[in-house]
Design a protein around this motif. Structure first.
Motif, short mmCIF file in Angstrom:
data_model
loop_
_atom_site.label_atom_id
_atom_site.label_comp_id
_atom_site.label_asym_id
_atom_site.label_seq_id
_atom_site.Cartn_x
_atom_site.Cartn_y
_atom_site.Cartn_z
N ILE A 1 -30.75 -51.41 -21.14
CA ILE A 1 -31.04 -50.08 -21.69
C ILE A 1 -30.42 -48.99 -20.81
CG2 ILE A 1 -33.24 -49.54 -20.53
CD1 ILE A 1 -34.33 -48.77 -23.31
N ILE A 2 -30.31 -49.25 -19.49
CA ILE A 2 -29.68 -48.29 -18.59
C ILE A 2 -28.19 -48.17 -18.91
CG2 ILE A 2 -29.01 -47.86 -16.19
CD1 ILE A 2 -31.65 -49.21 -15.38
N VAL A 3 -27.51 -49.32 -19.04
CA VAL A 3 -26.07 -49.31 -19.29
C VAL A 3 -25.75 -48.61 -20.62
CG1 VAL A 3 -24.06 -50.76 -19.76
CG2 VAL A 3 -25.61 -51.35 -17.89
N ILE A 4 -26.49 -48.94 -21.66
CA ILE A 4 -26.22 -48.33 -22.98
C ILE A 4 -26.50 -46.83 -22.95
CG2 ILE A 4 -26.86 -48.35 -25.42
CD1 ILE A 4 -27.60 -51.34 -25.03
N THR A 5 -27.53 -46.42 -22.22
CA THR A 5 -27.82 -44.99 -22.09
C THR A 5 -26.69 -44.26 -21.39
OG1 THR A 5 -30.21 -45.41 -22.04
CG2 THR A 5 -29.45 -43.32 -21.13
N LEU A 6 -26.15 -44.83 -20.33
CA LEU A 6 -25.05 -44.21 -19.61
C LEU A 6 -23.79 -44.15 -20.47
CD1 LEU A 6 -25.51 -45.81 -16.06
CD2 LEU A 6 -26.03 -43.46 -16.73
N LEU A 7 -23.52 -45.21 -21.22
CA LEU A 7 -22.32 -45.24 -22.06
C LEU A 7 -22.44 -44.30 -23.26
CD1 LEU A 7 -21.37 -49.03 -22.08
CD2 LEU A 7 -20.06 -47.14 -21.10
N ALA A 8 -23.66 -43.87 -23.58
CA ALA A 8 -23.81 -42.91 -24.67
C ALA A 8 -23.13 -41.59 -24.36
CB ALA A 8 -25.30 -42.67 -24.96
N VAL A 9 -22.91 -41.31 -23.07
CA VAL A 9 -22.24 -40.06 -22.69
C VAL A 9 -20.80 -40.04 -23.20
CG1 VAL A 9 -21.41 -38.67 -20.76
CG2 VAL A 9 -23.73 -39.60 -20.72
N VAL B 1 -19.83 -32.67 -18.05
CA VAL B 1 -20.86 -33.64 -18.45
C VAL B 1 -22.11 -33.41 -17.61
CG1 VAL B 1 -21.47 -36.08 -18.58
CG2 VAL B 1 -19.15 -35.34 -19.17
N PRO B 2 -23.26 -33.25 -18.23
CA PRO B 2 -24.50 -33.01 -17.47
C PRO B 2 -25.08 -34.32 -16.91
CG PRO B 2 -24.99 -33.03 -19.80
CD PRO B 2 -23.48 -33.19 -19.69
N TRP B 3 -24.36 -34.90 -15.97
CA TRP B 3 -24.79 -36.20 -15.44
C TRP B 3 -26.16 -36.12 -14.78
CZ3 TRP B 3 -23.35 -40.60 -17.05
CH2 TRP B 3 -22.04 -40.84 -17.48
N GLY B 4 -26.49 -34.98 -14.19
CA GLY B 4 -27.81 -34.86 -13.58
C GLY B 4 -28.92 -35.08 -14.59
N ASN B 5 -28.79 -34.45 -15.76
CA ASN B 5 -29.79 -34.62 -16.81
C ASN B 5 -29.81 -36.05 -17.36
OD1 ASN B 5 -30.54 -31.96 -16.57
ND2 ASN B 5 -29.38 -31.26 -18.35
N VAL B 6 -28.60 -36.62 -17.50
CA VAL B 6 -28.52 -38.00 -18.00
C VAL B 6 -29.20 -38.96 -17.03
CG1 VAL B 6 -26.94 -39.88 -18.61
CG2 VAL B 6 -26.41 -37.54 -19.30
N LEU B 7 -28.94 -38.79 -15.74
CA LEU B 7 -29.59 -39.65 -14.75
C LEU B 7 -31.09 -39.41 -14.72
CD1 LEU B 7 -26.98 -39.49 -11.84
CD2 LEU B 7 -27.34 -41.33 -13.49
N GLY B 8 -31.53 -38.21 -15.05
CA GLY B 8 -32.96 -37.95 -15.18
C GLY B 8 -33.58 -38.77 -16.30
N VAL B 9 -32.86 -38.88 -17.42
CA VAL B 9 -33.32 -39.73 -18.52
C VAL B 9 -33.39 -41.18 -18.08
CG1 VAL B 9 -32.76 -40.57 -20.84
CG2 VAL B 9 -32.44 -38.16 -20.29
N ILE C 1 -36.22 -46.35 -16.63
CA ILE C 1 -36.31 -47.56 -15.82
C ILE C 1 -37.74 -48.11 -15.76
CG2 ILE C 1 -36.12 -48.46 -13.46
CD1 ILE C 1 -33.60 -46.78 -13.15
N PRO C 2 -38.75 -47.32 -15.33
CA PRO C 2 -40.11 -47.89 -15.31
C PRO C 2 -40.65 -48.18 -16.70
CG PRO C 2 -40.15 -45.55 -14.77
CD PRO C 2 -38.72 -45.95 -14.78
N LEU C 3 -40.30 -47.35 -17.69
CA LEU C 3 -40.79 -47.61 -19.04
C LEU C 3 -40.20 -48.90 -19.60
CD1 LEU C 3 -40.62 -44.05 -20.67
CD2 LEU C 3 -42.66 -45.31 -19.98
N ALA C 4 -38.90 -49.12 -19.36
CA ALA C 4 -38.26 -50.34 -19.85
C ALA C 4 -38.82 -51.57 -19.16
CB ALA C 4 -36.74 -50.25 -19.64
#
Length: 294
Positions: free
Chosen positions: A85-93, A119-127, A132-135
């Motif tokens: 879920i982390i990888v797919i979230t990052l690739l969504a950018v 690219v708002p990477w700070g906000n993306v990394l916040g997501v 991570i804990p939810l997944a």
């Protein structure tokens, strides 16, 4: 290939959504697959290390055992679902940046455009930090709640990139859009993931069967099955992660067309000769990250 050929600006069937995601990936395959390969490689290095370091715990301790410690398989599942879920979230950018350029019928963006420029990477990394804990928690609950989480969080980053939403607005709007029209977007996301999961399951079962049948004859398979699986997963995940990220981006655009009339906004802007602003009405004060200020 024009933007309309890659991503039709109309409500689509589920099959057409999958075709549009594949077309988006085909149109921008070099940067998207490069990014997907890099992230999938990091994931498989870590996962293969984890599997190899805990492999001995799976050895049956006495006759009748299917495996020595089922908790190890559970650990593999928790870590694997979390990294996915982390990888797919990052690739969504980059996938969302590519979809943004496609909708506006702009020239194909470069690797820098997709991954670095504005690219708002700070906000993306916040997501990512929230996911991570939810997944991990939902994966630990036998995996089923994880699919609910996966279904509804897929549009958060596309909303952040295409709509130009702030962190808080992107989370709320992404969840809301995923639940619209009978949670259609959430259903599409799970359908795409399950399609890829079946392919990976087939590869895994085939590898185990080959190991049982040919391990005594193959110096490659004997004692190295987990390494072979790691390379197989890397190959399939590279394509799958990029495709699933493109599906998220395409689903956001289609959901906005279906429920907010985004196609009408684009048609009117084209008729006036204006550059369309993809931000929804409540966010028009903020230019989208993917394009120039309106």
């Amino acid at each position: 290939m024009s933007g309309a050929q890659v991503l039709p600006l109309r409500p689509m069937t589920v099959g057409e959504l999958l075709d549009a995601a594949a077309s988006l990936l085909r149109a921008h395959w070099k940067p998207l697959l490069a990014g997907s390969f890099a992230l999938a490689a990091v994931e498989q290095v870590f996962m293969t290390w984890l599997r190899l370091s805990t492999e001995s715990a799976l050895t049956p301790r006495y006759r009748g055992d299917v495996m020595g410690d089922p908790a190890v398989v559970w650990l593999w599942m928790i870590v694997g679902l979390t990294t996915e879920i982390i990888v797919i979230t990052l690739l969504a950018v980059p996938a969302s940046r590519a979809a943004h350029a496609t909708v506006l019928n702009r020239p194909a963006p470069t690797f820098t455009d997709l991954f670095l420029r504005r690219v708002p990477w700070g906000n993306v990394l916040g997501v990512v930090a929230i996911l991570i804990p939810l997944a991990a928690f939902t994966a630990a609950m036998c995996g089923l709640p994880w699919f609910v989480l996966y279904a509804f969080v897929g549009l958060i980053v596309p909303v952040m990139i295409i709509d130009g939403a702030s962190f808080g607005a992107a989370v709320g709007r992404g969840l809301s859009l995923a639940g619209r029209a009978g949670a259609r977007a959430a259903f599409v996301r799970v359908l795409g993931y399950c399609s890829w999961m079946l392919v990976r399951l087939a590869i895994t079962c085939g590898a185990w069967a080959a190991a049982d049948e040919f391990a005594s004859y193959s110096a490659i398979l004997e004692g190295n099955l987990l390494l072979v699986l790691g390379f197989a997963y890397l190959a399939i995940n590279t394509m799958a992660y990029a495709m699933l990220a493109c599906l998220d981006a395409v689903t956001l655009v289609e959901t906005r067309i279906r429920t907010e009339g985004l196609d009408i906004v684009l048609t009117r802007a084209a008729a006036r000769g204006d550059t369309p602003n993809l931000a929804p009405p409540m966010m028009l004060v903020r230019p989208p990250y993917g394009g120039p200020p309106s």
